[in-house]
Design an enzyme around this catalytic site. Structure first.
Site, PDB file in Angstrom:
ATOM      1  N   ARG A 160       0.859  -1.175   0.000  1.00  0.00           N
ATOM      2  CA  ARG A 160       0.000   0.000   0.000  1.00  0.00           C
ATOM      3  C   ARG A 160       0.902   1.234   0.000  1.00  0.00           C
ATOM      4  NH1 ARG A 160      -1.755  -3.565   3.975  1.00  0.00           N
ATOM      5  NH2 ARG A 160      -3.796  -4.521   3.589  1.00  0.00           N
ATOM      6  N   LYS A 185      -1.991  -2.828   7.761  1.00  0.00           N
ATOM      7  CA  LYS A 185      -3.183  -2.486   8.524  1.00  0.00           C
ATOM      8  C   LYS A 185      -3.253  -3.338   9.782  1.00  0.00           C
ATOM      9  CE  LYS A 185      -6.156  -0.800   4.805  1.00  0.00           C
ATOM     10  NZ  LYS A 185      -7.436  -0.960   4.088  1.00  0.00           N
ATOM     11  N   HIS A 258      -2.368   2.584  -6.105  1.00  0.00           N
ATOM     12  CA  HIS A 258      -2.956   1.295  -5.753  1.00  0.00           C
ATOM     13  C   HIS A 258      -3.084   0.390  -6.977  1.00  0.00           C
ATOM     14  CE1 HIS A 258      -4.347  -0.338  -1.990  1.00  0.00           C
ATOM     15  NE2 HIS A 258      -5.356  -0.953  -2.592  1.00  0.00           N
ATOM     16  N   ARG A 261      -0.425  -2.162  -6.962  1.00  0.00           N
ATOM     17  CA  ARG A 261      -0.709  -3.253  -6.018  1.00  0.00           C
ATOM     18  C   ARG A 261      -1.648  -4.273  -6.672  1.00  0.00           C
ATOM     19  NH1 ARG A 261      -1.017  -4.615  -0.475  1.00  0.00           N
ATOM     20  NH2 ARG A 261      -3.077  -5.188   0.305  1.00  0.00           N
ATOM     21  N   HIS A 284      -3.565  -9.596   3.508  1.00  0.00           N
ATOM     22  CA  HIS A 284      -4.994  -9.755   3.749  1.00  0.00           C
ATOM     23  C   HIS A 284      -5.357 -11.214   3.998  1.00  0.00           C
ATOM     24  CE1 HIS A 284      -6.967  -5.862   3.098  1.00  0.00           C
ATOM     25  NE2 HIS A 284      -5.995  -5.595   2.267  1.00  0.00           N
ATOM     26  N   TYR A 293       0.089 -22.029   7.757  1.00  0.00           N
ATOM     27  CA  TYR A 293       1.249 -22.838   7.379  1.00  0.00           C
ATOM     28  C   TYR A 293       2.196 -22.020   6.520  1.00  0.00           C
ATOM     29  CZ  TYR A 293       3.850 -26.800   5.486  1.00  0.00           C
ATOM     30  OH  TYR A 293       4.845 -27.670   5.117  1.00  0.00           O
TER      31      TYR A 293
END
Length: 335
Positions: A160, A185, A258, A261, A284, A293
């Site tokens: 970001r 975030k 963005h 991204r 995310h 994992y």
């Protein structure tokens, strides 16, 4: 003496959002802006004595009128309206536990539903477009090497904008295997592998700019201050405009940071990387066994990401329309 409502609002912003739930500074500012607008609306519509904050402001009907005012008077999009409502719901949930006498008032706000709007399309650039874009900065000039380093890392890392702005020299490891550490975030830390090509660009850039201190910001303006969001956007747009003159068909009408991204996510998918690893890479990831994992075994994540590292002169594998749409839907929902 301050009222219990004012005290709760103050605590919500100074303690709950940044310390308890760990929201970023930008998210806190966005929530703050919501309250500023709400109190402006309350003043204009005489919902309370001027300059005072009273519980009547949070009446459900007043909040619904406020949301409509955002759209009609301030030309806010449905998405922005829903973001403002999300901020008010977050406070209402917090206040329900701290202002028991007003629990019914805040519960009514929690019952307000988000407004449905038209689906947003996800903007992203093709591999050819990114390749052309990254060829625009001239690495032999002072600003050129910075622009190349910024755009290359912005795309390579899938970060970001704020994550890129916050990167300090100490967050980078240029020794093989090269990585950068970013705080996303919710203050979640993730380590992102970067290719040897981008590591070499960063190395040349930091040497030219004499960036050696661990707490030095990686990207700064001419005043030595960290780049702002508008500064990053300006650099991207400047180089996009040059590239667009050569091949206008590769670029849409509006390019924003963005987009890089989104582009990285799409190109990873095109290269065969599983959505699980893409979600982890972007910060995310959901709580599933496979993603845990992947997180607890960095070499597995590194293997997939390095195999899919972007090669300017490489050939991208074909991918199905269904796979492409799956990622587009996920991007619209989560990013």
């Amino acid at each position: 003496m301050k009222s219990s409502l004012v005290i709760s609002i103050t605590s919500f912003f100074t303690n709950y959002l940044p310390n308890i739930v760990g929201y970023s500074e930008n998210t806190v500012k966005s929530y703050r802006d919501t309250f500023v607008l709400l109190f402006k609306f309350a003043d204009e519509h005489h919902l309370c004595p001027r300059g005072r904050i009273v519980i009547d402001i949070f009446n459900k009907e007043n909040i619904l009128q406020f949301l409509e005012w955002l759209e009609t008077d301030r030309n806010a999009s449905v998405s922005t309206r829903n973001q403002r409502l999300a901020a008010l719901k977050s406070f209402s949930k917090y206040a329900s536990s701290n202002l028991i006498e007003y629990i019914n008032t805040f519960q009514q706000i929690l019952d307000i539903k988000l407004k449905k709007g038209t689906s947003k399309t996800v903007d992203y650039l093709t591999v050819d477009a990114v390749s052309l874009l990254l060829k625009q900065p001239t690495s032999d000039t002072h600003d050129g090497i910075r622009d190349l380093a910024l755009l290359s890392l912005l795309y390579e890392s899938g970060c970001r904008v704020q994550e890129i702005i916050d990167i300090q020299f100490g967050n980078i490891s240029l020794k093989k295997p090269a990585t950068i550490t970013v705080i996303g975030k919710g203050r979640k830390v993730r380590i992102i592998p970067i290719s040897s090509n981008v590591a070499a660009i960063i190395s040349a850039y930091t040497a030219k700019y004499k960036i050696t201190g661990s707490q030095q910001f990686l990207f700064t303006n001419k005043h030595g201050e960290p780049l702002t969001r508008s500064g990053v956007s300006y650099i991207l747009q400047k180089n996009t405009d040059i590239a667009k003159k050569q091949h206008p068909e590769l670029f849409g009408p509006k390019i924003h940071p963005h987009v890089l991204r989104h582009s990285k996510a799409m190109h990873l998918l095109e290269s065969g990387v599983n959505l699980i690893y893409i979600r982890d890479f972007l910060g995310h990831s959901s709580v599933t066994t496979t993603e845990i994992y992947a997180k607890s075994n960095p070499e597995i994540k590194r293997k997939f990401l390095e195999e899919a590292a972007f090669n300017i002169d490489g050939i991208v594998n074909k991918f199905s329309d269904k796979e492409k749409q799956t990622l587009l839907d996920w991007l619209k929902k989560n990013i």
